[in-house]
Design a protein around this motif. Structure first.
Motif, PDB file in Angstrom:
ATOM      1  N   PHE A 189       1.029  -1.163  -0.192  1.00 36.89           N
ATOM      2  CA  PHE A 189       0.059   0.121  -0.128  1.00 36.89           C
ATOM      3  C   PHE A 189       0.753   1.414  -0.086  1.00 36.89           C
ATOM      4  O   PHE A 189       1.811   1.448   0.834  1.00 36.89           O
ATOM      5  N   ARG A 190       0.573   2.193  -0.820  1.00 35.45           N
ATOM      6  CA  ARG A 190       1.334   3.346  -0.950  1.00 35.45           C
ATOM      7  C   ARG A 190       0.243   4.726  -1.072  1.00 35.45           C
ATOM      8  O   ARG A 190      -0.235   4.450  -2.327  1.00 35.45           O
ATOM      9  N   ASN A 191       0.582   5.541  -0.423  1.00 36.45           N
ATOM     10  CA  ASN A 191      -0.417   6.848  -0.525  1.00 36.45           C
ATOM     11  C   ASN A 191       0.245   7.663  -1.505  1.00 36.45           C
ATOM     12  O   ASN A 191       0.823   8.590  -1.406  1.00 36.45           O
ATOM     13  N   GLU A 192       0.054   7.083  -2.968  1.00 34.73           N
ATOM     14  CA  GLU A 192       0.658   7.842  -4.150  1.00 34.73           C
ATOM     15  C   GLU A 192       0.015   9.195  -4.147  1.00 34.73           C
ATOM     16  O   GLU A 192      -1.324   9.146  -4.280  1.00 34.73           O
ATOM     17  N   ILE A 193       0.929   9.925  -4.629  1.00 40.38           N
ATOM     18  CA  ILE A 193       0.057  11.458  -5.049  1.00 40.38           C
ATOM     19  C   ILE A 193      -0.332  11.552  -6.479  1.00 40.38           C
ATOM     20  O   ILE A 193      -1.300  12.153  -6.729  1.00 40.38           O
ATOM     21  N   PHE A 200      -1.074   1.262 -13.652  1.00 36.32           N
ATOM     22  CA  PHE A 200       0.076   1.411 -13.653  1.00 36.32           C
ATOM     23  C   PHE A 200       0.694   1.978 -12.033  1.00 36.32           C
ATOM     24  O   PHE A 200       1.663   1.392 -11.531  1.00 36.32           O
ATOM     25  N   ARG A 201      -0.033   2.916 -11.689  1.00 29.71           N
ATOM     26  CA  ARG A 201       0.285   3.226 -10.229  1.00 29.71           C
ATOM     27  C   ARG A 201      -1.098   3.335  -9.509  1.00 29.71           C
ATOM     28  O   ARG A 201      -1.798   4.221  -9.621  1.00 29.71           O
ATOM     29  N   THR A 202      -1.105   2.373  -8.563  1.00 30.09           N
ATOM     30  CA  THR A 202      -2.494   2.494  -7.610  1.00 30.09           C
ATOM     31  C   THR A 202      -2.182   2.375  -6.065  1.00 30.09           C
ATOM     32  O   THR A 202      -0.867   2.330  -5.750  1.00 30.09           O
ATOM     33  N   LEU A 203      -3.008   2.914  -5.308  1.00 28.38           N
ATOM     34  CA  LEU A 203      -2.608   3.055  -3.852  1.00 28.38           C
ATOM     35  C   LEU A 203      -2.378   1.592  -3.155  1.00 28.38           C
ATOM     36  O   LEU A 203      -1.657   1.269  -2.384  1.00 28.38           O
ATOM     37  N   GLN A 273       8.675   2.234 -18.948  1.00 30.69           N
ATOM     38  CA  GLN A 273       8.546   2.631 -17.654  1.00 30.69           C
ATOM     39  C   GLN A 273       8.895   1.322 -16.949  1.00 30.69           C
ATOM     40  O   GLN A 273       8.955   0.221 -17.309  1.00 30.69           O
ATOM     41  N   GLU A 274       8.997   1.538 -15.441  1.00 35.23           N
ATOM     42  CA  GLU A 274       9.712   0.330 -14.574  1.00 35.23           C
ATOM     43  C   GLU A 274       8.509  -0.624 -14.416  1.00 35.23           C
ATOM     44  O   GLU A 274       7.208  -0.244 -14.173  1.00 35.23           O
ATOM     45  N   LEU A 275       8.913  -1.817 -14.788  1.00 35.61           N
ATOM     46  CA  LEU A 275       8.037  -3.062 -14.519  1.00 35.61           C
ATOM     47  C   LEU A 275       8.473  -3.737 -13.312  1.00 35.61           C
ATOM     48  O   LEU A 275       7.499  -4.206 -12.314  1.00 35.61           O
ATOM     49  N   GLU A 276       9.949  -3.729 -13.091  1.00 38.33           N
ATOM     50  CA  GLU A 276      10.216  -4.390 -11.903  1.00 38.33           C
ATOM     51  C   GLU A 276      11.853  -3.623 -11.431  1.00 38.33           C
ATOM     52  O   GLU A 276      12.504  -3.286 -12.412  1.00 38.33           O
ATOM     53  N   ALA A 317       8.879  -7.160  -8.240  1.00 37.39           N
ATOM     54  CA  ALA A 317       8.082  -6.637  -9.363  1.00 37.39           C
ATOM     55  C   ALA A 317       6.504  -6.269  -8.950  1.00 37.39           C
ATOM     56  O   ALA A 317       6.149  -7.137  -7.922  1.00 37.39           O
ATOM     57  N   GLY A 318       5.738  -5.795  -9.857  1.00 39.06           N
ATOM     58  CA  GLY A 318       4.384  -5.528  -9.521  1.00 39.06           C
ATOM     59  C   GLY A 318       3.548  -6.410 -10.430  1.00 39.06           C
ATOM     60  O   GLY A 318       3.853  -6.358 -11.617  1.00 39.06           O
ATOM     61  N   VAL A 319       2.716  -6.981  -9.708  1.00 40.81           N
ATOM     62  CA  VAL A 319       1.475  -7.929 -10.498  1.00 40.81           C
ATOM     63  C   VAL A 319       0.914  -7.138 -11.459  1.00 40.81           C
ATOM     64  O   VAL A 319       0.745  -7.431 -12.691  1.00 40.81           O
ATOM     65  N   GLY A 320       0.512  -6.062 -11.025  1.00 38.30           N
ATOM     66  CA  GLY A 320      -0.574  -5.173 -11.832  1.00 38.30           C
ATOM     67  C   GLY A 320       0.333  -4.432 -13.064  1.00 38.30           C
ATOM     68  O   GLY A 320      -0.072  -4.588 -14.269  1.00 38.30           O
ATOM     69  N   ARG A 321       1.749  -4.287 -12.854  1.00 41.77           N
ATOM     70  CA  ARG A 321       2.318  -3.812 -14.011  1.00 41.77           C
ATOM     71  C   ARG A 321       2.683  -5.006 -14.868  1.00 41.77           C
ATOM     72  O   ARG A 321       2.719  -4.446 -16.303  1.00 41.77           O
ATOM     73  N   ALA A 322       2.723  -6.017 -14.542  1.00 36.72           N
ATOM     74  CA  ALA A 322       3.100  -7.201 -15.227  1.00 36.72           C
ATOM     75  C   ALA A 322       1.768  -7.505 -16.172  1.00 36.72           C
ATOM     76  O   ALA A 322       1.746  -7.504 -17.410  1.00 36.72           O
TER      77      ALA A 322
HETATM   78  P1  ATP Z   1       8.217   3.888  -9.142  1.00 40.48           P
HETATM   79  O1  ATP Z   1       9.407   4.539  -9.329  1.00 40.48           O
HETATM   80  O2  ATP Z   1       7.460   3.432 -10.387  1.00 40.48           O
HETATM   81  O3  ATP Z   1       7.156   4.506  -7.987  1.00 40.48           O
HETATM   82  P2  ATP Z   1       9.391   2.253  -7.003  1.00 40.48           P
HETATM   83  O4  ATP Z   1      10.754   2.059  -7.596  1.00 40.48           O
HETATM   84  O5  ATP Z   1       8.965   2.955  -6.107  1.00 40.48           O
HETATM   85  O6  ATP Z   1       8.245   2.434  -8.409  1.00 40.48           O
HETATM   86  P3  ATP Z   1       9.569  -0.244  -6.018  1.00 40.48           P
HETATM   87  O7  ATP Z   1       9.727   0.100  -4.696  1.00 40.48           O
HETATM   88  O8  ATP Z   1      10.982  -0.742  -6.613  1.00 40.48           O
HETATM   89  O9  ATP Z   1       8.991   0.698  -6.883  1.00 40.48           O
HETATM   90  O10 ATP Z   1       8.642  -1.506  -6.203  1.00 40.48           O
HETATM   91  C1  ATP Z   1       8.884  -2.727  -6.974  1.00 40.48           C
HETATM   92  C2  ATP Z   1       7.730  -2.859  -7.945  1.00 40.48           C
HETATM   93  O11 ATP Z   1       6.356  -2.638  -7.345  1.00 40.48           O
HETATM   94  C3  ATP Z   1       7.588  -1.860  -9.032  1.00 40.48           C
HETATM   95  O12 ATP Z   1       8.458  -2.033 -10.063  1.00 40.48           O
HETATM   96  C4  ATP Z   1       6.239  -1.910  -9.587  1.00 40.48           C
HETATM   97  O13 ATP Z   1       6.198  -2.906 -10.346  1.00 40.48           O
HETATM   98  C5  ATP Z   1       5.635  -2.330  -8.260  1.00 40.48           C
HETATM   99  N1  ATP Z   1       5.117  -0.929  -7.822  1.00 40.48           N
HETATM  100  C6  ATP Z   1       5.644   0.015  -7.038  1.00 40.48           C
HETATM  101  N2  ATP Z   1       4.528   0.957  -6.560  1.00 40.48           N
HETATM  102  C7  ATP Z   1       3.553   0.751  -7.335  1.00 40.48           C
HETATM  103  C8  ATP Z   1       2.171   1.235  -7.277  1.00 40.48           C
HETATM  104  N3  ATP Z   1       1.735   2.375  -6.725  1.00 40.48           N
HETATM  105  N4  ATP Z   1       1.264   0.797  -8.104  1.00 40.48           N
HETATM  106  C9  ATP Z   1       1.654  -0.348  -8.800  1.00 40.48           C
HETATM  107  N5  ATP Z   1       2.665  -1.092  -8.654  1.00 40.48           N
HETATM  108  C10 ATP Z   1       3.824  -0.423  -7.976  1.00 40.48           C
END
Ligand code: ATP
Length: 456
Positions: A189-193, A200-203, A273-276, A317-322
């Motif tokens: 869980f991340r309180n992403e702004i 791609f980027r979810t809470l 963009q970052e997958l993993e 890795a992120g399941v959603g991004r994959a």
């Molecule tokens: P970003 O730079 O995109 O915020 P991060 O470098 O903070 O990602 P990590 O902490 O390395 O991400 O987390 C590992 C993986 O978890 C990421 O490569 C991504 O696939 C997934 N991930 C991270 N944050 C999120 C998010 N908010 N929503 C969906 N997937 C995420």
């Protein structure tokens, strides 16, 4: 930018139309950056996670599985550095009330002020931005009915820390020695702004993380090993190699404890963009938790008498991004005899449904035979039965969710117990005896596969 038919809008709309992934809490107008997975989305996501477990513990002997708690002791996040440093710089606009990441206000990120004219935040005549302040991304909650000091806890922002906390316990029962790994899949869980790009980027999101503990001198070798292994994994899922790349972090991007980090990136419709992330984390985490907890977190080799704190290589890795990468890589539009078709050219092993069984007509014993065929197949692979609508429409429905084969029961099937197998990508239709059908399809499922979009 990608050169094929896919755009993020098309993916969002297909996912919604077919109930794959859609906004959460929709009857209340939705909630920021939060999505639900419907039937086909669940099946697709499960295939991604299964493929990851297969690579981690099915194909190897040196990794064990773990499922640690989402809420851990709050000191975990003190030790890991998340409490002090897991922050994004935030600015608010006093005029429009929107919130932006201070480091995303440039043209490259293309975040726009919600008011007209559409300019970068801070550049409009009425923009009135606050100073940047650091905003911690961890969700806070409390244990117990009263909010008092000491009851504050956090939803984990990554699954990795649970692995470090359990290092000693796992080492005790896993009968492994470095190099060995602990793997875990679970929600973070991340309180992403930043407003997200679909999933791609979810809470809240699922991570697939593995901490690989190695003798310090071997760390770099294992780092290189995991870079290659993880790239190979994405290609095995059927993702086109020219849409994948490894990007090594520059020195100024690295965390202070990491000697090397690389991202596996995918060319999404929004760009690379970052997958993993794959990081050489040194012994930072184990040392920090040892200091904060007073427990010794090290490995003692009884044979050599050597004692050391293992270094850690982490593929995260992120399941959603994959899942999103698979959808984007598979999405295609073509023309079938003057009719437009939307199709997901997914690797058959990733497809939510492997085979659809379709009686040509809803009479003459065809539905009964179709059910018999379906029952024959369902134990071997994910199947679906559909008798509603014209055969063309039913094919289109299966194409849209990426079903690689449609088995059609027609009048001949009742005479000679054969069916036609229609291939999603080549559109060929082969007659196959019902008795051999399960083995024929299982063989196709195991066969080597490359994306038909590559040849296009
Ligand atoms: P970003 O730079 O995109 O915020 P991060 O470098 O903070 O990602 P990590 O902490 O390395 O991400 O987390 C590992 C993986 O978890 C990421 O490569 C991504 O696939 C997934 N991930 C991270 N944050 C999120 C998010 N908010 N929503 C969906 N997937 C995420």
């Amino acid at each position: 930018m990608p050169d094929d038919a896919v755009t993020m809008d098309k993916i969002v709309s297909l996912c919604k139309r077919r109930g794959i992934i859609f906004p959460a809490s929709e009857i209340y107008g939705g909630i920021a950056n939060t999505y639900d997975y419907g039937h086909y989305g669940v099946l697709l996501k499960r295939n991604v996670v299964d493929a990851w477990w297969q690579a981690m513990i099915g194909d190897r002997d040196d990794i064990v599985a773990l499922d640690s708690a989402i809420i851990q002791h709050p000191r975990t996040w003190e030790a890991s550095g998340h409490l002090a440093g897991f922050t994004d710089p935030l600015v608010d606009c006093r005029t429009c009330g929107q919130r932006f990441r201070a480091d995303h206000l440039d043209a490259e990120h293309d975040v726009r002020c919600p008011r007209k004219p559409s300019v970068l935040p801070g550049q409009g005549p009425d923009c009135n931005l606050t100073e940047a302040r650091e905003f911690n991304l961890m969700f806070e909650t409390t244990i117990g009915p009263v909010q008092e000091a000491g009851s504050t806890v956090y939803l984990r922002p990554e699954t990795a820390q649970g692995i470090f906390l359990d290092f000693k316990t796992v080492l005790g029962f896993a009968r492994r020695k470095p190099p060995f790994g602990i793997a875990q899949v679970g929600k973070s869980f991340r309180n992403e702004i930043t407003p997200g790009n679909f999933i791609f980027r979810t809470l809240e999101f699922e991570q697939m993380e593995m901490e690989y503990f190695v003798p310090p001198d071997d760390a770099h070798r294992w780092y290189l090993h995991w870079l290659q292994a993880r790239m190979d994994w994405y290609e095995r899922l059927g993702i086109r190699a020219d849409h994948l790349r490894l990007r090594a972090h520059e020195q100024d991007e690295l965390s202070h404890y990491s000697s090397a980090t690389s991202d596996v990136e995918y060319l999404y419709p929004i760009g690379w963009q970052e997958l993993e992330g794959i990081a050489n984390r040194g012994n930072f985490d184990l040392t920090q938790h040892a200091e904060h907890s007073g427990e010794k977190l090290e490995y003692f080799d009884q044979q050599s008498g050597e004692r050391y704190v293992p270094h850690v290589i982490e593929p995260a890795a992120g399941v959603g991004r994959a899942t999103l990468a698979l959808l984007c890589d598979a999405y295609d539009e073509d023309d079938l005899g003057g009719e437009a078709r939307t199709v997901l050219k997914l690797h058959p092993q990733m497809a939510p449904v492997k085979v659809a069984v379709l009686p040509l007509v809803r009479k003459d014993g065809q539905p009964e035979l179709a059910h018999e065929v379906r029952n024959l197949l369902r134990r071997r692979m994910q199947t679906e039965y559909d008798e509603g609508g014209s055969i063309g429409r039913r094919y289109r429905r299966q194409d849209e969710i990426g079903t690689p084969w449609c088995v059609t029961i027609d009048h001949q099937s009742l005479e000679d117990r054969t069916v036609t197998v229609r291939d999603r990508d080549t559109l060929t239709q082969d007659r196959v005896a019902i008795d051999t059908l399960p083995d024929v399809l299982a063989g196709k499922l195991e066969a080597p596969w490359t994306s038909p979009k590559l040849a296009a």
